[in-house]
Design a protein around this motif. Structure first.
Motif, short mmCIF file in Angstrom:
data_model
loop_
_atom_site.label_atom_id
_atom_site.label_comp_id
_atom_site.label_asym_id
_atom_site.label_seq_id
_atom_site.Cartn_x
_atom_site.Cartn_y
_atom_site.Cartn_z
N GLY A 1 25.10 13.33 59.68
CA GLY A 1 26.05 12.80 59.01
C GLY A 1 25.86 11.15 59.26
N SER B 1 22.75 19.65 61.24
CA SER B 1 23.00 18.79 60.30
C SER B 1 23.35 17.48 60.64
CB SER B 1 24.58 19.05 59.71
OG SER B 1 25.28 19.30 60.84
N ALA C 1 32.25 11.62 57.23
CA ALA C 1 31.21 12.62 57.59
C ALA C 1 31.50 13.08 58.80
CB ALA C 1 29.71 11.90 57.40
N VAL D 1 25.26 14.84 55.25
CA VAL D 1 26.80 14.67 54.78
C VAL D 1 26.74 12.95 54.88
CG1 VAL D 1 28.91 14.87 55.02
CG2 VAL D 1 27.48 16.86 55.56
N GLY E 1 31.31 13.50 52.53
CA GLY E 1 32.30 13.96 53.57
C GLY E 1 33.64 13.12 53.35
#
Length: 373
Positions: free
Chosen positions: A42, A40, A143, A107, A139
């Motif tokens: 961010g 992922s 994040a 995010v 987020g």
């Protein structure tokens, strides 16, 4: 003679082809032990104008055995003036090539919403190794806090956020799912506004809550939906067929579990002074909890009470969208798609939308009062 020439021609072609292959440079393929997978991404916004973006990568650390204990994830964090530069700098913090092929969650920190969304998502759309079906979320409090949260139920090599969004691990009407390609469409298209789920990480980073959403319009205005409003949005957008309805009035007090639902709406602008959006909702469910005695012979009465409650809840959310000037359901897109095209349809809808009145017709059909009488 011709056969000999043909044979010589084939032999010459084979020799040339082999020679070309021998002098080819190596391809960009790297063995799996030379790569590390990004799960992922961010992005937070900093107060530093020279390096405004803080990029966080959550990486899966390969293990020789599932039963092996120890660190399962690692993180790379860097700040830069652009995403590309930040990623390039982060590559120097690991001995393996960053592989974004498995990065399925992006995010953004909440402060990102104050800036141009088109510029922010440009990097993710241009990179060929980032999937357009990646999930996008907000987020809180940042994040970085969300990505560094590691719920105890999270398994090695997996990601809790994957299970939240793919509808295989968690099926909840409180979870809004927004894909990268749909986020781009909503940002660029006039007549529909982006909506993103809100991920909240608690202080000890052992739990991630996702039961709210944020709607953003072209003026960078943010409208946050509470859990109940988020559920209604999922119902109206046909993203969720199952949800719970609490029916409470002077005589009745029970909870209905809706198993199936379907929503249709029609925009009537025959009188432009007062455009009407008619919304029809059909639902089927059962009573799953009650504080009073429920009689199976009164299912029609319970169904009418449920229908009335749904109509009130839906009207409340629709009026909130109207008052805030946001349109996450795409009424504007439907208006333009069902009228003959001209260059003024969007301007027409901008004038009509504040004057809209809603007519909600909910029809709930309860099949039983549960397994107990």
């Amino acid at each position: 003679m011709k056969k000999n020439i043909q044979r010589l021609g084939k032999s010459f072609f084979i020799i040339v082809a082999v020679s070309v292959l021998l002098f080819q440079s190596g391809c960009g393929f790297k063995d799996i032990d030379k790569r590390i997978f990004v799960l992922s991404i961010g992005v937070d916004h900093t107060d530093n104008e020279e390096r405004p973006y803080r990029v966080i990568l959550k990486l899966a650390v390969p293990s020789g055995s599932i039963k092996q204990s120890g660190t399962e994830y690692t993180y790379l964090v860097g700040e830069s003036e652009s995403f590309s530069t930040a990623i390039r700098n982060l590559k120097t913090q690991t001995d393996k090539e960053l592989d974004f092929g498995h990065a399925k969650v992006i995010v953004f920190g909440e402060d990102i919403l104050h800036h141009e969304l088109e510029e922010i998502m440009d990097f993710f759309l241009r990179r060929r190794d980032i999937q357009l079906v990646s999930w996008v979320a907000i987020g809180q409090p940042s994040a970085e806090n969300v990505l560094k949260a590691e719920p105890e139920s999270e398994m090695a090599g997996s990601h809790a956020l994957f299970n939240l969004f793919d509808q295989n691990g968690v099926e909840s009407p409180l979870v809004v799912t927004t894909y990268l390609f749909d986020f781009r469409r909503r940002v660029l298209e006039r007549g529909i506004d982006p909506i993103l789920p809100v991920l909240f990480a608690n202080e000890d980073k052992k739990r991630i809550d996702v039961n709210r959403a944020i709607v953003v319009n072209g003026n960078k205005k943010r409208v946050e939906l509470n859990p109940k409003q988020t559920t209604i949005y999922n119902l109206l957008s046909n993203n969720s067929k199952r949800f719970d309805v609490r029916v409470k009035n002077d005589d009745l007090n029970f909870t209905v579990a809706i198993d199936t639902s379907n929503v249709h709406f029609h925009i009537n602008t025959e009188t432009k002074q007062k455009p009407i959006i008619k919304m029809d909702i059909e639902m089927v469910g059962i009573i799953q909890e009650a504080d009073v005695y429920t009689d199976s012979s009164k299912l029609q009465t319970y169904s009418k009470a449920t229908s009335k409650t749904i109509e009130e809840d839906v009207l409340e959310v629709l009026k909130k969208f109207l008052e805030e000037g946001v349109d996450p359901l795409g009424f504007g897109v439907r208006y333009k798609a069902t009228r003959l095209h001209n260059n003024k349809r969007n301007e027409e809808w901008q004038e009509l939308y504040p004057k809209v009145t809603f007519e909600v017709n909910a029809k709930a059909s309860l099949k039983s009062t549960g397994v107990i009488e």
